[in-house]
Design an enzyme around this catalytic site. Structure first.
Site, PDB file in Angstrom:
ATOM      1  N   SER A  34       0.861  -1.187  -0.215  1.00  0.00           N
ATOM      2  CA  SER A  34       0.004   0.022   0.082  1.00  0.00           C
ATOM      3  C   SER A  34       0.778   1.148  -0.161  1.00  0.00           C
ATOM      4  O   SER A  34       0.435   2.236  -0.391  1.00  0.00           O
ATOM      5  CB  SER A  34      -0.960   0.008   1.162  1.00  0.00           C
ATOM      6  N   GLY A  86      -2.088  -4.186   0.786  1.00  0.00           N
ATOM      7  CA  GLY A  86      -2.208  -5.501   1.388  1.00  0.00           C
ATOM      8  C   GLY A  86      -1.272  -6.476   1.147  1.00  0.00           C
ATOM      9  O   GLY A  86      -1.562  -7.317   1.469  1.00  0.00           O
ATOM     10  N   ASN A 123       3.210  -5.849   5.410  1.00  0.00           N
ATOM     11  CA  ASN A 123       2.123  -6.720   5.757  1.00  0.00           C
ATOM     12  C   ASN A 123       2.471  -7.838   6.400  1.00  0.00           C
ATOM     13  O   ASN A 123       1.645  -8.388   7.662  1.00  0.00           O
ATOM     14  CB  ASN A 123       1.278  -6.745   4.465  1.00  0.00           C
ATOM     15  N   ASP A 133      -4.667   6.744  10.093  1.00  0.00           N
ATOM     16  CA  ASP A 133      -4.654   5.459  10.537  1.00  0.00           C
ATOM     17  C   ASP A 133      -3.355   5.355  11.494  1.00  0.00           C
ATOM     18  O   ASP A 133      -3.151   4.218  11.868  1.00  0.00           O
ATOM     19  CB  ASP A 133      -4.865   4.095   9.504  1.00  0.00           C
ATOM     20  N   HIS A 158      -0.232   4.624   7.154  1.00  0.00           N
ATOM     21  CA  HIS A 158       0.211   4.910   5.784  1.00  0.00           C
ATOM     22  C   HIS A 158       0.675   6.273   5.589  1.00  0.00           C
ATOM     23  O   HIS A 158       0.166   7.240   6.240  1.00  0.00           O
ATOM     24  CB  HIS A 158      -1.130   4.813   5.033  1.00  0.00           C
TER      25      HIS A 158
END
Length: 194
Positions: A18, A56, A85, A166, A169
């Protein structure tokens, strides 16, 4: 008089998650789009950037996709930005190391120069796991003799103003930092003979 080294036209493929897919951003804001823009300015009409990043994505998922990507795009340079991830899912570092090694090896077999962008993860899983995770990038870079950037998110991680809500990111403001972190490695690879 010393002339600058020739720069050969090259295809650069970014294989990432991502962070390189530009999660939460407009398509033109991501560091990969900015990379193409910078290359266009410095080397007009010479280089093509292919963004093969998927939000992801894990190292296993990328490994499943890589053979077809190499066949389709025949990249001269492969930039691997993966592992975050895997770490967030608590994958054993040995599996990440094996997968990164296979990704590098497959890319090298197709005559691509590989650049490995290292990741770090929050200390949620304990110090031993965090250290083992970080060490995988160094081990792979040494084993396969590839250039590696120890921490792609340097100057961004730990700075909430550069992160999306979040706190995972990077935001739009952080994209130029990501580009500046990776660019010296990419530029060096551009000057290598095909």
């Amino acid at each position: 008089m010393c002339l600058p080294a020739a720069v050969y036209a090259k295809t650069i493929m970014i294989l990432g998650d991502s962070i390189s897919a530009g999660y939460g951003l407009q398509p033109q804001q991501g560091w990969v789009t900015q990379l193409q823009q910078r290359l266009n300015q410095q080397y007009p009409k010479k280089h093509q950037v292919v963004n093969a990043s998927v939000s992801g994505e894990t190292s296993s998922g990328a490994l499943a996709r890589l053979p077809r990507l190499l066949q389709t795009y025949k990249p001269h340079i492969v930039v691997i930005e993966l592992g975050g991830n895997d770490g967030l899912r608590g994958q054993p570092p040995q599996i990440l190391q094996q997968n990164l090694g296979k990704l590098v090896s497959l890319s090298q077999q197709s005559q691509a120069t590989v650049i490995l962008l290292g990741m770090k993860i929050p200390p949620n899983y304990g110090q031993a796991y965090t250290q083992a995770f970080e060490k995988t990038y160094l081990s792979v870079s040494q084993q396969y003799k590839v250039k590696y950037l120890p921490f792609f998110m340097k100057g961004i991680a730990g700075h909430p103003q550069l992160m999306q809500k979040d706190l995972i990111h990077p935001n739009a403001q952080a994209q130029s930092i990501l580009l500046n972190n990776a660019y010296p490695y990419i530029q060096q690879a551009l000057h290598a003979k095909p």
